[in-house]
Design a protein around this motif. Structure first.
Motif, PDB file in Angstrom:
ATOM      1  N   ASP A 116       0.818  -1.208   0.000  1.00 33.35           N
ATOM      2  CA  ASP A 116       0.000   0.000   0.000  1.00 33.35           C
ATOM      3  C   ASP A 116       0.857   1.266   0.000  1.00 33.35           C
ATOM      4  OD1 ASP A 116      -2.625   1.393   0.500  1.00 33.35           O
ATOM      5  OD2 ASP A 116      -1.520   1.976   2.304  1.00 33.35           O
ATOM      6  N   THR A 162       0.847  -6.666   7.203  1.00 34.80           N
ATOM      7  CA  THR A 162       1.206  -6.492   5.792  1.00 34.80           C
ATOM      8  C   THR A 162       2.712  -6.627   5.602  1.00 34.80           C
ATOM      9  OG1 THR A 162      -0.697  -5.061   5.375  1.00 34.80           O
ATOM     10  CG2 THR A 162       1.153  -4.877   3.839  1.00 34.80           C
ATOM     11  N   LYS A 183       4.482   6.303   4.857  1.00 35.45           N
ATOM     12  CA  LYS A 183       4.697   6.320   6.298  1.00 35.45           C
ATOM     13  C   LYS A 183       6.131   5.883   6.643  1.00 35.45           C
ATOM     14  CE  LYS A 183       1.620   5.129  10.023  1.00 35.45           C
ATOM     15  NZ  LYS A 183       0.628   4.193  10.553  1.00 35.45           N
ATOM     16  N   LEU A 238       3.076   1.803  13.639  1.00 33.91           N
ATOM     17  CA  LEU A 238       2.333   0.943  12.722  1.00 33.91           C
ATOM     18  C   LEU A 238       1.129   0.348  13.435  1.00 33.91           C
ATOM     19  CD1 LEU A 238       5.342  -1.047  11.222  1.00 33.91           C
ATOM     20  CD2 LEU A 238       4.156   0.899  10.183  1.00 33.91           C
ATOM     21  N   GLU A 282      -0.939  -2.895   9.345  1.00 32.30           N
ATOM     22  CA  GLU A 282       0.313  -2.539   8.679  1.00 32.30           C
ATOM     23  C   GLU A 282       1.440  -3.500   9.071  1.00 32.30           C
ATOM     24  OE1 GLU A 282      -0.365   2.282   8.217  1.00 32.30           O
ATOM     25  OE2 GLU A 282       0.350   1.456  10.131  1.00 32.30           O
ATOM     26  N   GLU A 283       1.495  -3.856  10.345  1.00 36.84           N
ATOM     27  CA  GLU A 283       2.501  -4.829  10.784  1.00 36.84           C
ATOM     28  C   GLU A 283       2.285  -6.170  10.090  1.00 36.84           C
ATOM     29  OE1 GLU A 283       3.670  -5.426  14.854  1.00 36.84           O
ATOM     30  OE2 GLU A 283       3.139  -3.346  15.346  1.00 36.84           O
ATOM     31  N   ARG A 336       0.243   4.197   1.011  1.00 34.84           N
ATOM     32  CA  ARG A 336       0.177   4.934   2.288  1.00 34.84           C
ATOM     33  C   ARG A 336       1.209   4.385   3.278  1.00 34.84           C
ATOM     34  NH1 ARG A 336      -2.099   4.784   7.033  1.00 34.84           N
ATOM     35  NH2 ARG A 336      -3.273   2.866   6.799  1.00 34.84           N
ATOM     36  N   LEU A 337       1.386   3.075   3.301  1.00 34.47           N
ATOM     37  CA  LEU A 337       2.360   2.445   4.186  1.00 34.47           C
ATOM     38  C   LEU A 337       3.784   2.801   3.756  1.00 34.47           C
ATOM     39  CD1 LEU A 337       3.192   0.593   6.496  1.00 34.47           C
ATOM     40  CD2 LEU A 337       2.771  -1.371   4.987  1.00 34.47           C
TER      41      LEU A 337
END
Length: 167
Positions: free
Chosen positions: A123, A150, A129, A143, A147-148, A125-126
């Motif tokens: 992603d 992913t 970040k 995170l 997210e972690e 966005r990730l």
């Protein structure tokens, strides 16, 4: 989580190259090498004044053109023109052609391959970040659980634990 910047240097890089442009720490850590399709595009982006010159002592990140594609490396040392024909007997044709033109450079020092977070296929966005965190003096990122997960799925447990540290 803290990003372990030193651990992003995952292996030794091929000690010969043709062209290299110097990057700042932030540029090296957040680079997206796959967005470049030619060496000319790289020079246009980073400027001819950032080309690494033969014999120049350098400690930092480079974007190098390697076999028709770019990659980020970290150099502690300098480059010199390769003059030993035996050193390239095993090399790919692109390096043999560069040797014939006198353009092949050999690393005098240590050169490592840098794994680029900006090139991850996750992603956007990730990625933003993570690259924002890498531009800070202390690369810490918050995170969420998704997210972690992913990152763990994308990197696998070894690299996830190697690149990130819970604080």
């Amino acid at each position: 989580m803290k990003i372990n910047i030193g651990n992003l240097e995952i292996r030794q890089a091929l000690p010969i190259l043709v062209k290299a442009v110097k990057l700042t720490r932030e540029q090296g850590l957040t680079c997206r090498p796959d967005t470049f399709s030619s060496w000319e595009e790289i020079v246009e982006t980073y400027g001819e004044n950032n080309l690494l010159r033969e014999g120049e002592d350098y400690e930092g990140y480079l974007l190098v053109w390697r076999g028709g594609r770019p990659e980020v490396n970290r150099l502690s040392g300098s480059l010199r023109t390769e003059t030993n024909k035996n050193a390239i007997l095993w090399a790919a044709p692109v390096y043999k052609e560069a040797f014939a033109r006198g353009a092949l450079k050999r690393v005098n020092g240590a050169l490592t391959y840098v794994w680029c977070i900006g090139d991850m296929r996750v992603d956007e966005r990730l990625i933003t970040k993570l690259t924002t965190a890498l531009s800070q003096t202390e690369p810490i990122v918050e995170l969420d659980e998704r997210e972690e997960e992913t990152l763990l799925l994308y990197l696998g447990e070894y690299y996830f634990q190697h690149f990130f540290q819970e604080i």
